[in-house]
Design an enzyme around this catalytic site. Structure first.
Site, mmCIF file in Angstrom:
data_model
loop_
_atom_site.group_PDB
_atom_site.id
_atom_site.type_symbol
_atom_site.label_atom_id
_atom_site.label_comp_id
_atom_site.label_asym_id
_atom_site.label_seq_id
_atom_site.Cartn_x
_atom_site.Cartn_y
_atom_site.Cartn_z
ATOM 1 C CD GLN B 154 -2.369 1.063 2.866
ATOM 2 O OE1 GLN B 154 -3.160 0.179 3.146
ATOM 3 N NE2 GLN B 154 -2.009 1.971 3.742
ATOM 4 C CB SER B 157 2.530 6.745 4.844
ATOM 5 O OG SER B 157 1.506 6.593 5.773
ATOM 6 C CB SER B 190 4.141 -3.753 5.315
ATOM 7 O OG SER B 190 4.055 -3.068 6.509
ATOM 8 C CD GLU B 273 -4.920 -0.153 8.265
ATOM 9 O OE1 GLU B 273 -5.365 0.950 7.934
ATOM 10 O OE2 GLU B 273 -3.723 -0.376 8.499
ATOM 11 C CD GLU B 408 -1.078 11.286 19.882
ATOM 12 O OE1 GLU B 408 -0.831 10.458 18.961
ATOM 13 O OE2 GLU B 408 -0.530 11.218 20.991
#
Lengths: 381, 438
Positions: B154, B157, B190, B273, B408
């Site tokens: 994926q 990020s 990953s 997910e 958070e």
């Protein structure tokens, strides 16, 4: 380490019906304004509400088998009732009478005195208490402060107990006493001759404690040396395990109040609930509540199944839920700011109930110590 | 504790960065509803599915072939994901019947599919392909994904886009013949070094506000211009990768969803997910608390009063968390999923950090050592308990509150979705992405 399969931690249909009925009653008759107003009177308990809860809804007899006129329900149902009573900070002697005294009586051998008392409690025509200091915990030693002697075939009690829940209200006292050096449980009438009792000004005025002194008071034996210690331990453990559900209810209501306020209170041109410092704390409290619910449900379910894990579940629930209730109630005050510190706002009702409950039936620290022994995590030498 | 599969990859959440109301919730697996006709045969009930499993096993004896071969036949029989459409490894049946198939296969002695080889593909890739891929993509991609022949990763990020995933900067520009040319850098990936395919989120229009200028692609990781480098973590090992994309050509046919709809498509991925739920309840004293408790019992000389108190507090928290997870599982089993998953993830991260620190403190002198700093790749996320020195688990736990949604961001999820608290004022949702400070 092996432990039993985890029972259902959800609420059953009957439990949800019970909750709905009780919540409706409490909404109509036990708003926080009512609770607050009562503190300034001499009547600690709302007798009308207690009659409705105990007799009309029959909740005083939840634990009592049908053969004695009870509902023949169990700890799971009692736990749900306690959640709702806690949510409302209801000024009724439910914990003392329908949980502590009732479970002590149920653990005593059958007999005329016991059975009559159970029938009266199930009817809701009598209120009882377990005359122990309310900070006692399941593993505490048998109380020694009241002794009994046989006089002309009658048991006569002398001594005193302080810090007793509902002691000034109860018509029946289940009292641990020492007779000839041996533990017994005795039944005493609240209005017996030579018995003096009274409430003290209490941190939680919705659930005051008081003391009882006895000077040669006539009593009936409920349990002799072979049953008394086990019956008392059973009652205190039942009370501790189920108190966790009341603490859950208090915490839920405190968080609901706080979240409601975060949505409407504006400062700096914004609802204060849009400030991350408060949002995150509210989210953490909600997460703690989700865990507390699992712990409280597990304790109630273990009692219901008479699980071998019940002692662990009880200590776990108390070690966790009492701290969650206090933390949530404290945060409820803080998140309200100034108004939360005033007498005319309900936040202090939740705070006082939560904090006093944390002292009842074993502090979190006591219960952690119990757990250490139960799961083989001994203290440092 | 709920396992995050060890490969939960990024700290992205679909929740952050959106400026939506409660009526605009992403729908998990919204596109996975059956949209093909049921295959010929009886009604698709449990008995029918058991019959089909029996037919499959009779026609393709799993003991005489490789698991990849058998998985292929299983896919062709529509018994991979029964709720997927016909032709996509499914039968258009109810999702609830999946377990019937799994149980029947176990009873028949067939190898159970493990997500071990391709967890990201199975967990997130497949639902996205079914929901948003075109017919050609479905036909090309799903079967080898299912069999594990083609691993997926994926590419979400970026170094400049963590919690604020929608702010990502990787650019995809159309060239003259309609294909896309992609340039940028991705991180915390990953399995990128094993992957044949990637789910890629890239910016196709920097003039639009950030959520609106994104487009979603399936990227062939063997394309020229894709470079994968291991990303070494504080533990010394490399569970993740950095992926550098330099003028990588992506055919327009590999676009998932419409141009500019990448944010909505990525929500399919990320919501899946979160719905990955483990099997049964974990036993008591699983995870690090068990290791600490055993050390406490076996090594009385290490005990101190302060550590005892902390150990008991941690034991209580871990056990309560375990019960909380079991309660979530029970809710799911009766079809009433609650929003407790985000809370459970926060609790897991905090507890694992507390307990591994306690472990190291209890360990004392041995805690000063470490097994090895040599950079080693780990394909499957964090090491299992007992495989490494306590210091490793202490260090690795620091990632728990960052990966798969920072604690958070998850608190914001609870504040928004559960408590319905007012949102923070935003300054980044109406302005063109290229105008935002970075």
């Amino acid at each position: 380490m092996s432990e039993p399969t985890i029972p259902s931690l959800l609420y059953g249909e009957i439990e949800e019906e019970l909750r709905a009925t009780l919540r409706e009653l409490l909404r109509d008759r036990c708003g926080w304004h009512d609770v607050l107003a009562r503190i300034d009177t001499d009547e600690a308990y709302d007798e009308g509400l207690w009659k409705a809860v105990a007799a009309e809804l029959g909740l005083a007899g939840l634990l009592i088998p049908e053969e004695f006129g009870g509902a023949g329900a169990g700890p799971r149902e009692v736990a749900v009732a306690l959640e709702e009573l806690g949510r409302a900070v209801a000024p009724v002697p439910f914990l003392a009478s329908a949980v502590l005294a009732t479970s002590a009586l149920l653990a005593c051998p059958a007999g005329a005195a016991r059975d009559t008392a159970l029938r009266a409690l199930a009817e809701g025509t009598r209120t009882a208490t377990l005359a122990v200091t309310a900070t006692t915990w399941p593993e505490a030693g048998f109380p020694l402060s009241v002794t009994g002697a046989w006089e002309d075939g009658e048991l006569s009690l002398t001594g005193a107990v302080t810090g007793v829940l509902a002691v000034d209200r109860a018509e029946l006292l289940v009292l641990p006493v020492i007779v000839a050096g041996e533990p017994h449980l005795a039944l005493v009438a609240g209005d017996a001759a030579n018995l003096a009792r009274g409430a003290v000004t209490s941190l939680d005025a919705t659930r005051p404690v008081g003391q009882v002194t006895l000077d040669q008071v006539r009593a009936r034996v409920l349990a002799g040396p072979e049953h008394a210690e086990r019956a008392l331990g059973h009652a205190v453990r039942y009370g501790a395990a189920l108190l966790a559900s009341e603490q859950l209810g208090v915490a839920e209501q405190a968080l609901a109040e706080a979240v409601g306020y975060l949505k409407v209170r504006h400062q700096f041109g914004r609802p204060i609930g849009s400030f991350q410092a408060l949002r995150h704390r509210a989210a953490d409290l909600w997460s703690d509540l989700a865990s507390a619910r699992a712990a409280a449900r597990y304790a109630a379910a273990c009692l219901a199944e008479d699980s071998p894990d019940a002692a662990v579940a009880t200590a776990l629930a108390q070690a966790y839920c009492s701290e969650v209730a206090v933390r949530t109630a404290e945060e409820c005050v803080q998140m309200h700011g100034g108004i939360g510190f005033t007498w005319e706002h309900p936040a202090h009702l939740y705070l006082k109930r939560a904090m006093a409950s944390a002292l009842l039936l074993g502090t979190a620290d006591r219960h952690r110590a119990t757990l250490g022994a139960l799961v083989d995590l001994p203290p440092a030498i | 504790m709920r396992e995050r599969g060890g490969v939960s990859d990024t700290d992205n959440q679909p929740d952050d960065g959106r400026d939506d109301g409660p009526g605009n919730e992403p729908r998990a697996a919204s596109g996975t509803a059956p949209d093909g006709p049921p295959a010929a045969g009886g009604p698709l009930d449990a008995a029918e599915l058991r019959r089909r499993v029996a037919d499959l096993v009779a026609a393709h004896d799993p003991t005489t072939m490789t698991s990849v071969e058998f998985l292929g036949h299983r896919f062709d029989a529509g018994l991979a994901w029964v709720h997927f459409p016909v032709g996509c490894g499914g039968l258009g049946a109810s999702r609830a019947l999946q377990q019937v198939v799994e149980d029947a296969l176990i009873a028949a002695g067939a190898k159970v599919v493990s997500a071990y080889r391709n967890p990201i593909g199975l967990g997130m890739g497949a639902p996205t392909i079914v929901a948003h891929g075109d017919a050609e993509s479905r036909a090309r991609l799903l079967r080898p994904l299912w069999t594990g022949e083609e691993v997926w990763c994926q590419l979400f990020s970026e170094p400049g886009a963590g919690s604020d995933l929608a702010g990502l900067a990787t650019r995809a520009m159309r060239d003259g013949d309609g294909d896309w040319i992609v340039t940028g850098q991705k991180v915390w990936t990953s399995l990128a070094h094993k992957a044949r395919w990637a789910m890629l989120l890239a910016r196709t229009d920097p003039d639009l506000p950030k959520h609106q200028g994104l487009t979603y692609f399936f990227l062939d990781m063997t394309s020229p211009g894709v470079e994968v480098r291991p990303l070494r973590q504080a533990t010394g090992q490399a569970e993740f990768n950095e992926v550098f994309l330099t003028d990588v050509r992506v055919p327009d046919a590999h676009r998932a969803g419409e141009v500019g709809q990448g944010w909505a498509v990525s929500n399919t991925t990320l919501m899946n997910e979160r719905v990955a739920i483990g099997g049964g309840a974990a036993p008591r004293e699983a995870n690090a608390i068990g290791a600490v408790a055993r050390m406490w019992r076996d090594r009385p000389e290490l005990r101190t009063p302060g550590l005892h108190d902390r150990l008991l507090r941690a034991w209580v928290e871990c056990e309560v968390a375990r019960l909380g997870n079991e309660r979530i599982r029970q809710q799911l089993a009766v079809g009433a999923p609650g929003p407790e998953g985000s809370a459970a993830k926060i609790a897991y991260a905090r507890l694992n950090q507390d307990v591994t620190r306690l472990w190291l403190e209890l360990t004392g002198e041995e805690g000063l050592g470490y097994d090895e700093w040599t950079m080693r790749r780990s394909d499957m996320g964090q090491a299992t308990l007992g495989a490494r020195a306590p210091g490793y688990y202490y260090l690795r736990a620091k990632g728990n509150s960052i990966e798969g949604g920072t604690s958070e961001v998850l608190r914001n999820v609870i504040a928004d979705r559960v408590l319905d608290l007012p949102r923070e004022p935003r300054t980044d949702t109406k302005v063109a992405w290229k105008e935002m400070p970075r």
